[in-house]
Scaffold this motif. Structure first.
Motif, PDB file in Angstrom:
ATOM      1  N   UNK A 161       0.880  -1.158  -0.062  1.00  0.00           N
ATOM      2  CA  UNK A 161       0.037   0.047   0.026  1.00  0.00           C
ATOM      3  C   UNK A 161       0.870   1.292   0.071  1.00  0.00           C
ATOM      4  N   UNK A 162       0.470   2.338  -0.761  1.00  0.00           N
ATOM      5  CA  UNK A 162       1.561   3.445  -1.046  1.00  0.00           C
ATOM      6  C   UNK A 162       0.754   4.660  -1.170  1.00  0.00           C
ATOM      7  N   UNK A 163       1.130   5.800  -0.920  1.00  0.00           N
ATOM      8  CA  UNK A 163       0.594   6.973  -0.748  1.00  0.00           C
ATOM      9  C   UNK A 163      -0.286   7.230   0.533  1.00  0.00           C
ATOM     10  N   UNK A 164      -1.222   8.085   0.612  1.00  0.00           N
ATOM     11  CA  UNK A 164      -1.971   8.532   1.898  1.00  0.00           C
ATOM     12  C   UNK A 164      -2.830   7.562   2.198  1.00  0.00           C
ATOM     13  N   UNK A 165      -3.404   7.705   3.449  1.00  0.00           N
ATOM     14  CA  UNK A 165      -4.572   6.748   3.884  1.00  0.00           C
ATOM     15  C   UNK A 165      -5.706   6.975   3.194  1.00  0.00           C
ATOM     16  N   UNK A 166      -6.637   6.080   3.062  1.00  0.00           N
ATOM     17  CA  UNK A 166      -7.899   6.100   2.549  1.00  0.00           C
ATOM     18  C   UNK A 166      -8.660   4.798   3.300  1.00  0.00           C
ATOM     19  N   UNK A 167      -9.785   5.275   3.444  1.00  0.00           N
ATOM     20  CA  UNK A 167     -10.694   4.115   4.129  1.00  0.00           C
ATOM     21  C   UNK A 167     -10.849   2.793   3.194  1.00  0.00           C
ATOM     22  N   UNK A 168     -10.854   1.745   3.675  1.00  0.00           N
ATOM     23  CA  UNK A 168     -10.919   0.594   2.736  1.00  0.00           C
ATOM     24  C   UNK A 168      -9.665  -0.335   2.373  1.00  0.00           C
ATOM     25  N   UNK A 169      -8.475   0.344   2.771  1.00  0.00           N
ATOM     26  CA  UNK A 169      -7.012  -0.154   2.368  1.00  0.00           C
ATOM     27  C   UNK A 169      -7.139  -1.746   3.132  1.00  0.00           C
ATOM     28  N   UNK A 170      -7.472  -1.826   4.119  1.00  0.00           N
ATOM     29  CA  UNK A 170      -7.332  -3.189   4.945  1.00  0.00           C
ATOM     30  C   UNK A 170      -8.486  -3.865   4.328  1.00  0.00           C
ATOM     31  N   UNK A 171      -9.565  -3.529   3.964  1.00  0.00           N
ATOM     32  CA  UNK A 171     -10.388  -4.325   3.250  1.00  0.00           C
ATOM     33  C   UNK A 171      -9.857  -4.915   1.884  1.00  0.00           C
ATOM     34  N   UNK A 290     -15.143   5.056 -12.440  1.00  0.00           N
ATOM     35  CA  UNK A 290     -16.488   5.686 -11.975  1.00  0.00           C
ATOM     36  C   UNK A 290     -15.970   6.302 -10.688  1.00  0.00           C
ATOM     37  N   UNK A 291     -15.280   5.481  -9.730  1.00  0.00           N
ATOM     38  CA  UNK A 291     -14.832   5.804  -8.358  1.00  0.00           C
ATOM     39  C   UNK A 291     -14.174   4.823  -7.887  1.00  0.00           C
ATOM     40  N   UNK A 292     -13.312   4.911  -6.823  1.00  0.00           N
ATOM     41  CA  UNK A 292     -12.788   4.061  -6.332  1.00  0.00           C
ATOM     42  C   UNK A 292     -13.261   3.790  -4.637  1.00  0.00           C
ATOM     43  N   UNK A 293     -12.702   2.885  -3.955  1.00  0.00           N
ATOM     44  CA  UNK A 293     -13.066   2.634  -2.686  1.00  0.00           C
ATOM     45  C   UNK A 293     -12.739   3.782  -1.909  1.00  0.00           C
ATOM     46  N   UNK A 294     -13.460   4.026  -0.631  1.00  0.00           N
ATOM     47  CA  UNK A 294     -13.061   5.074   0.310  1.00  0.00           C
ATOM     48  C   UNK A 294     -13.421   6.453   0.000  1.00  0.00           C
ATOM     49  N   UNK A 441     -11.340  12.048   8.746  1.00  0.00           N
ATOM     50  CA  UNK A 441     -12.205  11.367   7.683  1.00  0.00           C
ATOM     51  C   UNK A 441     -11.473  10.163   7.010  1.00  0.00           C
ATOM     52  N   UNK A 442      -9.925  10.590   6.848  1.00  0.00           N
ATOM     53  CA  UNK A 442      -9.252   9.649   6.122  1.00  0.00           C
ATOM     54  C   UNK A 442      -8.812   8.349   6.812  1.00  0.00           C
ATOM     55  N   UNK A 443      -8.802   8.647   8.224  1.00  0.00           N
ATOM     56  CA  UNK A 443      -8.428   7.658   9.160  1.00  0.00           C
ATOM     57  C   UNK A 443      -9.688   6.301   9.394  1.00  0.00           C
ATOM     58  N   UNK A 444     -10.857   6.421   9.111  1.00  0.00           N
ATOM     59  CA  UNK A 444     -11.731   5.485   9.669  1.00  0.00           C
ATOM     60  C   UNK A 444     -11.917   4.254   8.676  1.00  0.00           C
ATOM     61  N   UNK A 445     -12.447   3.357   9.247  1.00  0.00           N
ATOM     62  CA  UNK A 445     -12.609   2.163   8.391  1.00  0.00           C
ATOM     63  C   UNK A 445     -13.611   2.243   7.186  1.00  0.00           C
ATOM     64  N   UNK A 446     -13.793   1.559   6.070  1.00  0.00           N
ATOM     65  CA  UNK A 446     -14.567   1.885   4.985  1.00  0.00           C
ATOM     66  C   UNK A 446     -16.218   1.495   5.435  1.00  0.00           C
ATOM     67  N   UNK A 447     -17.128   2.322   4.917  1.00  0.00           N
ATOM     68  CA  UNK A 447     -18.591   1.973   5.150  1.00  0.00           C
ATOM     69  C   UNK A 447     -18.774   0.867   4.244  1.00  0.00           C
ATOM     70  N   UNK A 448     -20.433   0.203   4.339  1.00  0.00           N
ATOM     71  CA  UNK A 448     -20.716  -0.795   3.636  1.00  0.00           C
ATOM     72  C   UNK A 448     -20.491  -0.572   2.299  1.00  0.00           C
ATOM     73  N   UNK A 449     -20.834   0.292   1.591  1.00  0.00           N
ATOM     74  CA  UNK A 449     -20.899   0.392   0.375  1.00  0.00           C
ATOM     75  C   UNK A 449     -19.429   0.360  -0.172  1.00  0.00           C
ATOM     76  N   UNK A 450     -18.264   1.059   0.551  1.00  0.00           N
ATOM     77  CA  UNK A 450     -17.085   0.818   0.037  1.00  0.00           C
ATOM     78  C   UNK A 450     -16.568  -0.516   0.185  1.00  0.00           C
TER      79      UNK A 450
END
Ligand SMILES: Nc1ncnc2c1ncn2[C@@H]1O[C@H](COP(=O)(O)OP(=O)(O)OP(=O)(O)O)[C@@H](O)[C@H]1O
Ligand SMILES: O=P(O)(O)OC[C@H]1O[C@](O)(CO)[C@@H](O)[C@@H]1O
Ligand SMILES: [Mg+2]
Length: 538
Positions: A161-171, A290-294, A441-450
């Motif tokens: 994993x590279x770059x800044x944090x984003x919700x969903x990385x662990x998923x 279209x979009x990515x996760x997070x 905002x960046x540090x939270x876990x991803x929501x259901x749709x993500x």
């Protein structure tokens, strides 16, 4: 293997000679269907294929050598059909062995009617068309193929994993491990510690179903991440030394550029190593997809800050709640968070210039809203108004982070102070509360749709790699998962197009002025030629 046959563009003597070497192995693969071979004036190899079962019109495969990386696989067909295909092992490795896909014996898949993707399935980039529109650009549809190019026991995969944090990385990490294990019986998976530099500067982390079981519940990345530290040769040396043959790279636009460089080096060395990118972009700045996760999580999480700003603003005389959201060059989070909220009076993004003083400026609008409602909420993307800030400080910052991204000054703090100063001069009471929730905002876990988005992206990446595709980013295009060549992902950034309908919808929703002077309006053609290309076309 004679790696001299797979030379990089920099080693080439003449383009013609290179074409011959580069594509020599491809030709037998398609020779069952080709009618003629020729080079056009741009020294692009043009292969005219016989029509397939669906269409008897010839299809042409064009591999451009004029492009810098020389690996563009463009297939053209009837009625303006274009496939921007991704590289494949068989392009540069002679007769790689294949095996039946183990999914055919998988209980989950055995009941699926058509569980393997048809070789000819492609996804259009543009779906709003006119009767006389050409069929346009397509990308290869993602999903499992009948034959795979790895035996499960031979796979040594790694995830970085590279770059800044984003919700969903662990998923995504979790689902790559689960996808490889459950679907393809892969047992050896490594995590690379701390981004690209971890390949050559750190020990690897063992990953299995047990270690990843609960990680989707946490924000961040269990592998760690970093900026900078991309040394292509050292990275590929490490891949080679460790015997890694599948590399999954989760990261943003910079990371995908890094992935492209790694792939080029791997191909140059003639290695049977697959490189797949999984786009991570909280800013939504990656084009084509279209979009990515997070992103969805970020927009949702931003509501909490906006709500707080609204509560503060409505509780005090002339209350202003000002919320800064992420978005260096692209204001998508600010735009969607505003559209979602209903409480935002004004949204400022990097793509839409604004000014403070005088008629039609921000101060005038703030005064008007306070007079009308007694309070207001402003959402500002971190990259907005940087020119104003630099101008006022008579210095533009040239500071960059380790990856070469420009370091921004805090526009939220600056604009808060400017608004306060303006109203102080007018002796008007003002209660401005500045909220900066960006890292929260960046540090939270991803929501259901993500989480769903993460799972599908991870599975699609695994299917593509097992099927021998290489040098691709997996991404949603018009709701379908596709394999996109790196160059299409890295050639530009996705931005809010302020002359498109979505920004007009926002302006209509907040009823804010556009703040634009006539000269600010540039009718820039959208690079893809697609109205509202990139993210979320509604
Ligand atoms: N042009 C490039 N070539 C090779 N590697 C690159 C390039 N640009 C960036 N990288 C590497 O990719 C990694 C991530 O880049 P960067 O810090 O720009 O984040 P990103 O992937 O764009 O994610 P985000 O901007 O969303 O946080 C870094 O390790 C950086 O060295
Ligand atoms: O401060 P850091 O960690 O370098 O990252 C900040 C940047 O990362 C992002 O979250 C993703 O690119 C941007 O929105 C933001 O500008
Ligand atoms: Mg980036």
């Amino acid at each position: 293997m004679d790696s001299s046959r797979f030379r990089s563009s920099s080693n080439r003597s003449t383009p013609f000679e290179t074409d011959h070497h580069q594509f020599g192995f491809l030709i037998p693969r398609i020779s069952r269907r080709y009618r003629s071979l020729s080079f056009d004036s741009g020294l692009r190899l043009i292969v005219s294929l016989s029509g397939n079962q669906r269409s008897e019109s010839p299809t042409r495969l064009v591999m451009s050598t004029s492009a810098p990386s020389s690996d563009r696989k463009i297939v053209t067909g009837p009625a303006g059909y274009v496939l921007e295909d991704v590289p494949h092992f068989s392009d540069y490795i002679p007769n790689p062995p294949t095996y039946p896909n183990p999914l055919q014996d998988n209980a989950a898949y055995s009941v699926v009617k058509q569980y393997f993707v048809d070789e000819d399935d492609t996804v259009p980039q543009k779906i709003v068309v006119h009767p006389d529109s050409p069929r346009g650009t397509h990308f290869r549809r993602a999903g499992p193929r009948q034959r795979v190019y790895f035996e499960s026991d031979d796979v040594l995969a790694c995830i970085v994993t590279c770059g800044g944090l984003c919700p969903g990385l662990n998923t995504v990490i979790r689902e790559i491990v689960c996808g490889l294990s459950y679907m393809y019986g892969v047992k050896r998976i490594l995590g690379i510690d701390g981004g690209y530099r971890g390949f050559y500067a750190r020990n690897t982390i063992h990953l299995d179903l047990k270690t990843v079981n609960d990680i989707h519940r946490s924000g961040g990345t269990i592998l760690g991440t970093s900026r900078g530290g991309h040394d292509t040769n050292k990275i590929v040396d490490s891949i080679q030394d460790r015997g890694i043959n599948q590399v999954y790279i989760i990261g943003g636009d910079g990371s995908q550029k890094g992935a492209a460089a790694i792939f080029e080096e791997i191909r140059k060395r003639g290695l049977k190593v697959a490189v797949a990118g999984i786009p991570k972009t909280i800013d939504n700045d990656i084009p084509i997809i279209d979009r990515s996760f997070g992103f969805d999580t970020a927009v949702e999480e931003a509501q909490r800050a906006i709500n707080a700003a609204h509560v503060e603003a409505t509780s005090f005389e002339n209350g202003i709640g000002l919320v800064k959201l992420m978005g260096r060059y692209s204001g998508f989070i600010a735009m969607y968070a505003t559209l979602a909220s209903r409480d935002v009076d004004c949204c400022l993004i990097p793509e839409s210039p604004f000014f403070l003083e005088g008629k039609g400026g921000l101060f005038e609008f703030v005064e008007k809203r306070l007079k009308e409602n007694g309070h207001m909420v402003i959402v500002i993307a971190e990259g907005a108004g940087q020119d104003l800030l630099a101008e006022s400080r008579e210095q533009s910052t040239t500071l960059k982070d380790a990856s070469g991204n420009k370091l921004l000054q805090d526009i939220g703090l600056w604009i808060s102070q400017r608004i306060k100063d303006h109203f102080a001069k007018k002796m008007t009471t003002l209660n401005l509360k500045y909220i900066d929730p960006t890292y929260m905002i960046r540090a939270v876990p991803s929501n259901a749709s993500d989480n769903v988005c993460c799972t599908l992206l991870a599975q699609s990446a695994v299917h593509g790699v097992m099927a021998g595709y290489n040098g691709f980013t997996v991404g949603l295009v018009n709701g379908r998962h596709t394999y996109i060549p790196f160059y299409r992902i890295t050639e530009r950034q996705n931005k809010v197009v302020i002359t498109d309908r979505m920004w007009a919808r926002l302006l209509s929703s907040t009823n804010q002025p556009s703040f634009m002077k006539h000269d600010d309006v540039k009718h820039e053609p959208n690079h893809s030629g697609d109205e509202e290309a990139g993210a979320m076309k509604w």
